[in-house]
Design a protein around this motif. Structure first.
Motif, PDB file in Angstrom:
ATOM      1  N   ASP A  75       0.830  -1.211   0.000  1.00 53.21           N
ATOM      2  CA  ASP A  75       0.000   0.000   0.000  1.00 53.21           C
ATOM      3  C   ASP A  75       0.866   1.263   0.000  1.00 53.21           C
ATOM      4  O   ASP A  75       0.550   2.247  -0.664  1.00 53.21           O
ATOM      5  N   LEU A  76       1.939   1.220   0.747  1.00 52.36           N
ATOM      6  CA  LEU A  76       2.780   2.421   0.876  1.00 52.36           C
ATOM      7  C   LEU A  76       3.403   2.820  -0.457  1.00 52.36           C
ATOM      8  O   LEU A  76       3.512   4.008  -0.765  1.00 52.36           O
ATOM      9  N   VAL A  77       3.828   1.818  -1.242  1.00 55.23           N
ATOM     10  CA  VAL A  77       4.594   2.151  -2.461  1.00 55.23           C
ATOM     11  C   VAL A  77       3.804   1.930  -3.739  1.00 55.23           C
ATOM     12  O   VAL A  77       4.303   2.208  -4.828  1.00 55.23           O
ATOM     13  N   GLY A  78       2.577   1.411  -3.615  1.00 53.88           N
ATOM     14  CA  GLY A  78       1.766   1.148  -4.800  1.00 53.88           C
ATOM     15  C   GLY A  78       2.167  -0.139  -5.503  1.00 53.88           C
ATOM     16  O   GLY A  78       2.160  -0.203  -6.729  1.00 53.88           O
ATOM     17  N   VAL A 172      13.161  10.039 -12.551  1.00 54.98           N
ATOM     18  CA  VAL A 172      13.214   8.575 -12.651  1.00 54.98           C
ATOM     19  C   VAL A 172      12.301   8.041 -13.765  1.00 54.98           C
ATOM     20  O   VAL A 172      12.717   7.158 -14.517  1.00 54.98           O
ATOM     21  N   PRO A 173      11.074   8.576 -13.936  1.00 53.64           N
ATOM     22  CA  PRO A 173      10.248   8.035 -15.026  1.00 53.64           C
ATOM     23  C   PRO A 173      10.926   8.166 -16.398  1.00 53.64           C
ATOM     24  O   PRO A 173      10.842   7.247 -17.216  1.00 53.64           O
ATOM     25  N   ALA A 174      11.598   9.283 -16.636  1.00 51.40           N
ATOM     26  CA  ALA A 174      12.262   9.471 -17.936  1.00 51.40           C
ATOM     27  C   ALA A 174      13.447   8.518 -18.069  1.00 51.40           C
ATOM     28  O   ALA A 174      13.689   7.946 -19.145  1.00 51.40           O
ATOM     29  N   ILE A 175      14.186   8.330 -16.990  1.00 52.37           N
ATOM     30  CA  ILE A 175      15.321   7.390 -17.016  1.00 52.37           C
ATOM     31  C   ILE A 175      14.797   5.966 -17.253  1.00 52.37           C
ATOM     32  O   ILE A 175      15.351   5.193 -18.049  1.00 52.37           O
ATOM     33  N   ALA A 176      13.698   5.635 -16.591  1.00 51.42           N
ATOM     34  CA  ALA A 176      13.120   4.294 -16.717  1.00 51.42           C
ATOM     35  C   ALA A 176      12.647   4.041 -18.148  1.00 51.42           C
ATOM     36  O   ALA A 176      12.777   2.931 -18.673  1.00 51.42           O
ATOM     37  N   TYR A 187      16.041  -0.497 -11.098  1.00 50.44           N
ATOM     38  CA  TYR A 187      16.070  -0.760  -9.653  1.00 50.44           C
ATOM     39  C   TYR A 187      16.160   0.596  -8.947  1.00 50.44           C
ATOM     40  O   TYR A 187      17.177   1.289  -9.026  1.00 50.44           O
ATOM     41  N   VAL A 188      15.073   0.995  -8.292  1.00 49.91           N
ATOM     42  CA  VAL A 188      15.006   2.333  -7.698  1.00 49.91           C
ATOM     43  C   VAL A 188      15.247   2.258  -6.198  1.00 49.91           C
ATOM     44  O   VAL A 188      14.580   1.501  -5.478  1.00 49.91           O
ATOM     45  N   ASP A 189      16.216   3.053  -5.736  1.00 45.44           N
ATOM     46  CA  ASP A 189      16.460   3.178  -4.299  1.00 45.44           C
ATOM     47  C   ASP A 189      15.503   4.238  -3.749  1.00 45.44           C
ATOM     48  O   ASP A 189      15.699   5.436  -3.948  1.00 45.44           O
ATOM     49  N   GLY A 190      14.479   3.766  -3.051  1.00 45.55           N
ATOM     50  CA  GLY A 190      13.494   4.685  -2.479  1.00 45.55           C
ATOM     51  C   GLY A 190      13.692   4.912  -0.995  1.00 45.55           C
ATOM     52  O   GLY A 190      12.780   5.400  -0.312  1.00 45.55           O
ATOM     53  N   VAL A 191      14.884   4.576  -0.491  1.00 45.98           N
ATOM     54  CA  VAL A 191      15.082   4.668   0.966  1.00 45.98           C
ATOM     55  C   VAL A 191      14.930   6.107   1.454  1.00 45.98           C
ATOM     56  O   VAL A 191      14.244   6.371   2.434  1.00 45.98           O
ATOM     57  N   HIS A 192      15.564   7.044   0.748  1.00 47.55           N
ATOM     58  CA  HIS A 192      15.455   8.427   1.212  1.00 47.55           C
ATOM     59  C   HIS A 192      14.135   9.062   0.778  1.00 47.55           C
ATOM     60  O   HIS A 192      13.561   9.876   1.504  1.00 47.55           O
ATOM     61  N   ALA A 193      13.638   8.686  -0.393  1.00 49.65           N
ATOM     62  CA  ALA A 193      12.439   9.356  -0.926  1.00 49.65           C
ATOM     63  C   ALA A 193      11.162   8.985  -0.184  1.00 49.65           C
ATOM     64  O   ALA A 193      10.281   9.836   0.005  1.00 49.65           O
ATOM     65  N   THR A 194      11.040   7.733   0.229  1.00 44.78           N
ATOM     66  CA  THR A 194       9.745   7.234   0.724  1.00 44.78           C
ATOM     67  C   THR A 194       9.107   8.089   1.811  1.00 44.78           C
ATOM     68  O   THR A 194       7.901   8.345   1.754  1.00 44.78           O
ATOM     69  N   ASP A 200       4.498   6.104  -5.861  1.00 48.31           N
ATOM     70  CA  ASP A 200       3.804   5.237  -6.815  1.00 48.31           C
ATOM     71  C   ASP A 200       4.881   4.589  -7.669  1.00 48.31           C
ATOM     72  O   ASP A 200       5.372   5.183  -8.627  1.00 48.31           O
ATOM     73  N   MET A 201       5.275   3.373  -7.295  1.00 49.93           N
ATOM     74  CA  MET A 201       6.421   2.759  -7.973  1.00 49.93           C
ATOM     75  C   MET A 201       6.145   2.520  -9.452  1.00 49.93           C
ATOM     76  O   MET A 201       7.048   2.565 -10.265  1.00 49.93           O
ATOM     77  N   ARG A 202       4.874   2.325  -9.812  1.00 47.88           N
ATOM     78  CA  ARG A 202       4.556   2.114 -11.231  1.00 47.88           C
ATOM     79  C   ARG A 202       4.759   3.405 -12.019  1.00 47.88           C
ATOM     80  O   ARG A 202       5.317   3.406 -13.102  1.00 47.88           O
ATOM     81  N   ALA A 203       4.317   4.528 -11.428  1.00 46.68           N
ATOM     82  CA  ALA A 203       4.492   5.812 -12.118  1.00 46.68           C
ATOM     83  C   ALA A 203       5.976   6.152 -12.263  1.00 46.68           C
ATOM     84  O   ALA A 203       6.389   6.816 -13.218  1.00 46.68           O
ATOM     85  N   LEU A 204       6.780   5.689 -11.316  1.00 53.12           N
ATOM     86  CA  LEU A 204       8.227   5.924 -11.400  1.00 53.12           C
ATOM     87  C   LEU A 204       8.867   5.071 -12.495  1.00 53.12           C
ATOM     88  O   LEU A 204       9.972   5.358 -12.939  1.00 53.12           O
ATOM     89  N   GLY A 205       8.192   3.985 -12.852  1.00 50.98           N
ATOM     90  CA  GLY A 205       8.783   3.041 -13.805  1.00 50.98           C
ATOM     91  C   GLY A 205       9.736   2.078 -13.117  1.00 50.98           C
ATOM     92  O   GLY A 205      10.630   1.508 -13.754  1.00 50.98           O
ATOM     93  N   ALA A 206       9.549   1.882 -11.824  1.00 51.91           N
ATOM     94  CA  ALA A 206      10.454   1.015 -11.057  1.00 51.91           C
ATOM     95  C   ALA A 206      10.045  -0.451 -11.196  1.00 51.91           C
ATOM     96  O   ALA A 206       8.920  -0.808 -10.867  1.00 51.91           O
ATOM     97  N   ASP A 207      10.972  -1.279 -11.681  1.00 51.76           N
ATOM     98  CA  ASP A 207      10.721  -2.728 -11.648  1.00 51.76           C
ATOM     99  C   ASP A 207      10.959  -3.246 -10.237  1.00 51.76           C
ATOM    100  O   ASP A 207      10.341  -4.218  -9.819  1.00 51.76           O
ATOM    101  N   PHE A 208      11.902  -2.604  -9.538  1.00 52.91           N
ATOM    102  CA  PHE A 208      12.179  -2.913  -8.135  1.00 52.91           C
ATOM    103  C   PHE A 208      12.182  -1.581  -7.386  1.00 52.91           C
ATOM    104  O   PHE A 208      12.779  -0.607  -7.867  1.00 52.91           O
ATOM    105  N   TYR A 209      11.556  -1.557  -6.230  1.00 57.80           N
ATOM    106  CA  TYR A 209      11.564  -0.341  -5.413  1.00 57.80           C
ATOM    107  C   TYR A 209      12.008  -0.744  -4.001  1.00 57.80           C
ATOM    108  O   TYR A 209      11.364  -1.560  -3.349  1.00 57.80           O
ATOM    109  N   ALA A 210      13.143  -0.180  -3.569  1.00 62.20           N
ATOM    110  CA  ALA A 210      13.698  -0.537  -2.254  1.00 62.20           C
ATOM    111  C   ALA A 210      13.391   0.554  -1.242  1.00 62.20           C
ATOM    112  O   ALA A 210      13.462   1.747  -1.555  1.00 62.20           O
ATOM    113  N   THR A 211      13.048   0.127  -0.031  1.00 60.21           N
ATOM    114  CA  THR A 211      12.745   1.106   1.017  1.00 60.21           C
ATOM    115  C   THR A 211      13.134   0.517   2.365  1.00 60.21           C
ATOM    116  O   THR A 211      13.352  -0.680   2.498  1.00 60.21           O
TER     117      THR A 211
END
Ligand SMILES: Cc1ncc(COP(=O)(O)O)c(C=O)c1O
Length: 395
Positions: A75-78, A172-176, A187-194, A200-211
C-alpha cells in the motif's frame, strides 16, 4: 490541505522520543517511532509468537503478521503484496537481488547521485559498469546521458528516487523509459524518498523499489517490492529446504516477526497523520501529500535562513528535492559543527553519509564531507529556528 493546517502538534504528540527536547533533524539517518509502533511490537511479543508455517495458534499469528506487513508495504509504495520481499535492511536485500539479477557478461548502469547501497552491490556483480554522472554544482542527474549508457546488454539501471544528502529527486520516469526501451530493468532506491511524499512505484517506472521502514517511523526492516511475475524469473542463492515460492525465496533465515508488526503499524501511522477517507492506499496518498507540502514550506524557511549566512556554503540546488540540506560552515569542520549543535540539543549528521560517489564528485569527501539536516513529518518551526540560531553563532 494547506501547510498551515497540517496538525503538527498532534503528529509530534504521538512520538514519545520527541519529548526529550532535542531537535531531531537527523531523520535522513533514521526516524523516531510513534507510540503505536512501539505498542504493536510489544503486543506481538506479549501475544506469543511462533515460527511461520506451524500447526498451532502462535505460529498462525506470525503467518498473519507477515501477510499484513506485505500488504502494508505494498500500500505504501503502490505495489503488490505478493511481490514484497522483507529483510534486515535495504543494503542486504540489494546485495541479494543484485547477485540474482546481474553477472559477468552483463552491463549495469549506476549513478554518482546514489547512496553507495545502490552502487557497490551492482559494481561487485562482475558486470561491466557504466556511470551516470551528476552535475556537482546543481546536484542534478541529467537524463539525456542515459541514452548513451544503455544498450541491449544492459541488465539493470540502478538509480535513486532521492539523494540522501542533497535531496535531488531525479527524473526517474524518464530514465526508466530509456532503460525499458533497451530492455533493461530499473532498480530504484526509495530509501530516502519514501518518507518525503506519496510513492507510486509504477508511475516511477520502477521494476524494483527498495525502502527501509526505519526511515519512515518504523523499525529497522528493509523491503524491496517488485512484480511477483518478475521475481518468479530470478533464482537467488537459498537453502535447500527453505520455501521456493515468491517472495519467500528471497528471504533468508527467520524474520523478526514482532518488528514486522511494527512496520504495519508505521504504515498505518503514516496513513493517519491527517484525516482522510477511502482505503489505506488512498489515505496514505492524502496523508503523505499533506506532510510533503508541510515539510517543503518549513524547508523553505530553513534554506532561506542558511542563505543569509555568509559563513555557510550549501551544496546542490536541485529543482526538485526532498527537505534535506547539506552545508559547511567556514572555519569549522562538519564534525565540529555537529558537536556544537549537539550541545544546543540539535541533532544533525556530518560526513559523507555513504553518498560516496556524490561527495567525491563534489570534492568534499576527503575533507570530511558536510553537515546534513533533514526535515520529516514530525519536525516543527522550533527545530528549524534552533538550527539556524546555532549555525548563526558560529560566524
Ligand atoms: C538513500 C539511501 N539508500 C540506501 C540506504 C541504506 O539503507 P539500509 O540502512 O536499509 O541498508 C540509505 C541509508 O541511509 C539511504 O539513505
Amino acid at each position: 490541505m494547506l501547510p498551515s493546517e497540517y496538525p503538527i502538534k498532534q503528529v509530534r504528540a504521538t512520538y514519545p522520543a520527541l519529548s526529550d527536547g532535542h531537535a531531531y533533524l537527523d531523520g535522513a539517518a533514521g526516524t523516531q517511532v510513534p507510540r503505536s509502533v512501539i505498542e504493536a511490537i510489544a503486543t506481538a511479543y506479549r501475544s506469543g509468537l511462533g515460527n511461520v508455517g506451524g500447526a498451532f495458534p502462535a505460529s498462525h499469528r506470525s503467518d498473519a503478521i507477515v501477510a499484513a506487513c506485505r500488504a502494508a508495504v505494498a500500500d505504501l509504495v503502490g505495489g503488490k503484496p505478493g511481490g514484497v520481499i522483507l529483510g534486515p535492511n535495504m543494503t542486504t536485500l540489494t546485495y541479494r537481488l543484485a547477485r540474482a539479477i546481474a553477472g559477468p557478461g552483463d552491463e549495469v548502469v549506476v549513478s554518482r547521485l546514489d547512496h553507495d547501497a545502490n552502487v557497490r552491490p551492482w559494481t561487485q556483480t562482475g558486470a561491466t559498469v557504466r556511470w551516470a554522472e551528476v552535475d556537482p554544482v546543481t546536484g542534478e542527474l541529467p537524463v539525456e546521458q542515459y541514452a548513451d549508457l544503455v544498450n541491449e546488454r544492459t541488465k539493470v539501471v540502478a538509480v535513486t528516487a532521492a539523494s540522501n544528502i542533497i535531496g535531488t529527486r531525479p527524473d526517474v520516469p524518464a530514465i526508466a523509459e530509456i532503460a525499458h526501451a533497451a530492455g533493461a530493468l530499473v532498480y530504484v532506491d526509495g530509501v530516502h524518498a519514501t518518507p518525503h511524499g506519496p510513492v507510486d512505484m509504477r508511475a516511477l517506472g520502477a521494476d524494483f523499489y527498495a525502502t527501509s521502514a526505519y526511515k519512515w517511523s518504523g523499525p529497522h526492516i528493509g523491503a524491496v517490492v517488485a512484480d511477483p511475475a518478475l521475481l518468479e524469473t530470478l533464482r537467488p542463492d537459498k537453502l535447500a529446504p527453505s520455501p521456493d515460492t515468491v517472495p519467500e525465496r528471497f528471504e533468508t533465515g527467520t524474520s523478526p516477526f514482532a518488528d514486522l508488526d511494527g512496520v504495519t503499524a508505521a504504515v498505518d501511522h503514516l496513513a493517519a497523520m491527517v484525516p482522510g477517507t477511502g482505503n489505506r492506499r488512498e489515505r496514505l496518498l492524502t496523508s503523505m501529500a499533506a506532510a510533503e507540502a508541510y515539510e517543503q514550506a518549513l524547508f523553505a524557511v530553513l534554506v532561506e535562513g542558511l542563505e543569509t549566512m555568509p559563513h555557510v556554503t550549501m551544496y546542490g540546488k536541485p529543482a526538485r528535492r526532498t527537505a534535506t540540506v547539506y552545508f559547511t560552515v567556514a572555519g569549522h569542520t562538519p564534525r565540529q559543527v555537529a558537536e556544537h549543535l549537539a550541545k544546543l540539543g540539535v541533532n544533525v549528521w556530518h560526513g559523507h553519509n555513504y553518498a560516496w560517489e556524490l561527495t567525491g564528485a563534489m570534492g568534499i569527501r576527503d575533507s570530511g564531507g558536510a553537515v546534513r539536516a533533514g526535515l520529516v513529518h514530525y519536525n516543527d518551526r522550533s527545530d528549524v529556528d534552533r538550527l539556524l540560531e546555532g549555525v548563526a553563532r558560529l560566524e
